[in-house]
Every structure is written in structure tokens, then in C-alpha cells.
Design a protein around this motif. Structure first.
Motif, mmCIF file in Angstrom:
data_model
loop_
_atom_site.group_PDB
_atom_site.id
_atom_site.type_symbol
_atom_site.label_atom_id
_atom_site.label_comp_id
_atom_site.label_asym_id
_atom_site.label_seq_id
_atom_site.Cartn_x
_atom_site.Cartn_y
_atom_site.Cartn_z
ATOM 1 N N LEU A 100 0.823 -1.212 0.000
ATOM 2 C CA LEU A 100 0.000 0.000 0.000
ATOM 3 C C LEU A 100 0.855 1.259 0.000
ATOM 4 O O LEU A 100 0.481 2.286 -0.548
ATOM 5 N N ILE A 103 1.885 1.801 -3.612
ATOM 6 C CA ILE A 103 0.793 2.420 -4.351
ATOM 7 C C ILE A 103 0.587 3.801 -3.754
ATOM 8 O O ILE A 103 0.280 3.920 -2.573
ATOM 9 N N LYS A 104 0.768 4.810 -4.544
ATOM 10 C CA LYS A 104 0.625 6.159 -3.994
ATOM 11 C C LYS A 104 -0.843 6.443 -3.669
ATOM 12 O O LYS A 104 -1.740 5.863 -4.256
ATOM 13 N N GLY A 105 -1.040 7.339 -2.738
ATOM 14 C CA GLY A 105 -2.396 7.787 -2.470
ATOM 15 C C GLY A 105 -2.953 7.356 -1.125
ATOM 16 O O GLY A 105 -4.048 7.736 -0.757
ATOM 17 N N PHE A 106 -2.187 6.535 -0.397
ATOM 18 C CA PHE A 106 -2.627 6.159 0.950
ATOM 19 C C PHE A 106 -1.813 6.952 1.968
ATOM 20 O O PHE A 106 -0.605 7.115 1.821
ATOM 21 N N SER A 107 -2.477 7.436 3.003
ATOM 22 C CA SER A 107 -1.743 8.091 4.082
ATOM 23 C C SER A 107 -1.288 7.021 5.063
ATOM 24 O O SER A 107 -1.575 5.835 4.888
ATOM 25 N N ILE A 109 -2.437 6.457 7.823
ATOM 26 C CA ILE A 109 -3.622 5.849 8.441
ATOM 27 C C ILE A 109 -4.104 4.667 7.599
ATOM 28 O O ILE A 109 -4.366 3.587 8.125
ATOM 29 N N GLY A 110 -4.177 4.864 6.284
ATOM 30 C CA GLY A 110 -4.602 3.788 5.398
ATOM 31 C C GLY A 110 -3.663 2.599 5.482
ATOM 32 O O GLY A 110 -4.099 1.444 5.572
ATOM 33 N N ILE A 113 -4.169 0.830 8.750
ATOM 34 C CA ILE A 113 -5.424 0.064 8.767
ATOM 35 C C ILE A 113 -5.220 -1.280 8.068
ATOM 36 O O ILE A 113 -5.606 -2.335 8.574
ATOM 37 N N ALA A 114 -4.562 -1.227 6.895
ATOM 38 C CA ALA A 114 -4.281 -2.462 6.164
ATOM 39 C C ALA A 114 -3.483 -3.416 7.039
ATOM 40 O O ALA A 114 -3.722 -4.627 7.052
ATOM 41 N N VAL A 117 -5.829 -4.823 9.991
ATOM 42 C CA VAL A 117 -6.818 -5.778 9.494
ATOM 43 C C VAL A 117 -6.136 -7.082 9.059
ATOM 44 O O VAL A 117 -6.557 -8.179 9.445
ATOM 45 N N LEU A 144 -12.288 -7.887 11.818
ATOM 46 C CA LEU A 144 -12.074 -6.886 10.757
ATOM 47 C C LEU A 144 -12.287 -5.483 11.317
ATOM 48 O O LEU A 144 -11.466 -4.588 11.115
ATOM 49 N N LEU A 148 -9.621 -2.416 11.983
ATOM 50 C CA LEU A 148 -9.897 -1.088 11.435
ATOM 51 C C LEU A 148 -9.699 -0.014 12.505
ATOM 52 O O LEU A 148 -9.017 0.997 12.284
ATOM 53 N N THR A 152 -6.478 2.491 12.657
ATOM 54 C CA THR A 152 -6.672 3.937 12.547
ATOM 55 C C THR A 152 -5.934 4.658 13.673
ATOM 56 O O THR A 152 -5.184 5.607 13.430
#
Lengths: 174, 125
Positions: A100, A103-107, A109-110, A113-114, A117, A144, A148, A152
Motif C-alpha cells: 500500500l 501504491i501512492k495515495g494512501f496516508s 492511516i490507510g 489500517i491495512a 486488518v 475486521l 480497522l 486507525t
């Protein structure tokens, strides 16, 4: 690790410090008398070190720290099986988080979270294999959501720490 | 927090929600019995309707599952972590108590009203 004297001299204590910190988090978590009534549910405090590491160190270094933490904690407070569960969760979450991050575009936090989970999912998969029973998946929805929430929180905390570290003691990681 | 973060959160929520619904469909009715399996093999099936203490002694260790008021709960376990004792009591179909070190799964089976579930013979061992 190029064997460069100057780098090694800085890196080895840094690794040791981070492994120790992650171990303390694991220990604190084991001490907390929190029970969610659900098997496999954990706060995943040690994941904080992994998330922070992903933004300050090379992926290989983070993996080394993560695996060392799991094996050492397993030997100290757990048993052979608990190492297997933790490794399954730890490796799966490491792979997904680095993915993740690529892959650009996740902060953060994202990414976190990945990690949260997938850590729970990994443990659930091993539990299902060991028990030879799919019954444990009854708790998949709860796990799940738990991943999350903890993901976060850890993402937010890690974001703040990384900001401060980059501002202040950046030389520690160079 | 970025756009893709939100997408990820929504995906996880949807997955959890979907699994939850599927689980509810599979039967949230109160179960009729608890099936105890050790290492994937059925150890015994016990009625939830009558109070009883089920001793599960295997080469892996000792456990005591207690049935009271239509609920089953793990009250004794000599495993190192003891997580199974902290798990909630079970009464609804497919709810489980898991003891990983001893490879024990206690699962509620056979809801009293549905017929799609194969109800095993209820025997008090």
C-alpha cells in the motif's frame, strides 16, 4: 547493511532500540487485562513500531525488526505456536503495508489500517488451519472492525511521531 | 486522511458487514447443542438445555466446559495463555469458544427451529 563501519555503528543500536521498544509494547499488551471475549483480538501496539519504521527505514530493516520482535517475545512470554500465529499475522501485514505504501495515495492511516486488518486475518487463517475448523471465522467481522479501529489509532499516533522525528532527530536514522 | 484511505475503510466495513449478514443468515437462533472438537475430530456433542460440566482431557491438556442456563463457557484450562477462559459464553448457532494450545473448538450447532442444519444426536457423555 553494507558492513560500512560508520553506518553499522549507527544502525545496530537503532535496530536494538526499536526491537526493545516493540518488545515492551508486546509485553504491556500482554499485561493489560483487556479481554474482548473474542479469540485473536489484540490491540497490536507493537505494530506502531512497524508503521513508524516503514516511513523512516528501509523495508528490509523493518522486516528484520518485526521478525526479531516476534521471535524474542514468543520465546520470552509465549510458546512455539504463539510464534507461528504472530509470524503469520506479522508477515501478512508487513507485505500488505509495504504494498500500500508503494501504491501512492494512501496516508499512514490507510497503511496502518491495512496492517491492523491483515494482522488479524493472518492469525485467523493459521488458527483455522491448526484447528482444522472454519468455526473461527465466526469472529471474522468483529476482527475486521477491530483491525480497522486499532489500525486507525496506530496510524494517527505513528503519523505524529514520524513528523516529530523528521523534524528533530532525523540524524538518528540517516 | 486521503481519498484512498476512505475507500479502504469503506471496503473493510462492507466486508465486515457482509460477513456479519451472512453469519446471521446462517443462523443466529439459539442453538440446541455444543459440539466439541479436538484437533478437528468430534469429541462429543452436548445439549445446551441441561446444565452439565464437560471435562475435556487430552494429551494436550485439561479443559472444563460448563453448561448453565443454555449457555456454554470455558471455566478451566491449564494452557499457558488461558485466552479461552476469557472468551464470552456461547448460546447462538455457530458461536465458538476456541482453545488454540489444546486445539479445542466448542461450537454451538443445530438451532432448535431450523431444519437446514443437520442436528447431530444429542448425547450427554
Amino acid at each position: 547493511m553494507k558492513g560500512d563501519g560508520e553506518t553499522m555503528y549507527k544502525k545496530v543500536p537503532l535496530y536494538a532500540m526499536l526491537v526493545a521498544l516493540a518488545m515492551i509494547f508486546s509485553y504491556v499488551e500482554a499485561l493489560l487485562p483487556i479481554s474482548f471475549g473474542v479469540p485473536g483480538m489484540k490491540l497490536g501496539l507493537a505494530n506502531l513500531i512497524v508503521v513508524i519504521g516503514l516511513y523512516l527505514l528501509k523495508p528490509g530493516e523493518v522486516l528484520l525488526i518485526s521478525v526479531l520482535r516476534i521471535v524474542l517475545v514468543g520465546y520470552l512470554f509465549g510458546n512455539g505456536m504463539s510464534i507461528v500465529y504472530s509470524l503469520a499475522g506479522g508477515l501478512l501485514s508487513f507485505v500488505l503495508m509495504t504494498l500500500l505504501q508503494k501504491i501512492k495515495g494512501f496516508s499512514m492511516i490507510g497503511v496502518s489500517i491495512a496492517g491492523g486488518v491483515s494482522h488479524n486475518v493472518g492469525q485467523l487463517l493459521v488458527a483455522a488451519l491448526v484447528l482444522e475448523s472454519g468455526a473461527v471465522f465466526y469472529y471474522a467481522p468483529v476482527l475486521l472492525i477491530a483491525g480497522l479501529v486499532t489500525g486507525t489509532l496506530i496510524g494517527i499516533i505513528a503519523g505524529r511521531i514520524v513528523k516529530e522525528v523528521k523534524k528533530g532527530s532525523r540524524q538518528l536514522f540517516d | 486522511m486521503k481519498k484512498k484511505d476512505i475507500i479502504l475503510i469503506v471496503l473493510v466495513l462492507l466486508l465486515a458487514g457482509g460477513l456479519f449478514l451472512w453469519r446471521q443468515m446462517a443462523g443466529a437462533k439459539e442453538g440446541a447443542a455444543v459440539r466439541v472438537t479436538v484437533n478437528g475430530e468430534v469429541y462429543g456433542v452436548y445439549s445446551l438445555l441441561e446444565p452439565q460440566d464437560i471435562v475435556i482431557d487430552t494429551e494436550l491438556g485439561h479443559n472444563l466446559l460448563q453448561i448453565r442456563d443454555g449457555k456454554a463457557v470455558m471455566v478451566e484450562a491449564d494452557c499457558p495463555d488461558g485466552y479461552c477462559r476469557q472468551q464470552s459464553s456461547i448460546r447462538h448457532n455457530h458461536q465458538t469458544i476456541v482453545c488454540l494450545p489444546h486445539k479445542i473448538v466448542a461450537e454451538v450447532v443445530g438451532s432448535g427451529t431450523s431444519t437446514d442444519e443437520q442436528i447431530p444426536d444429542v448425547v450427554a457423555k
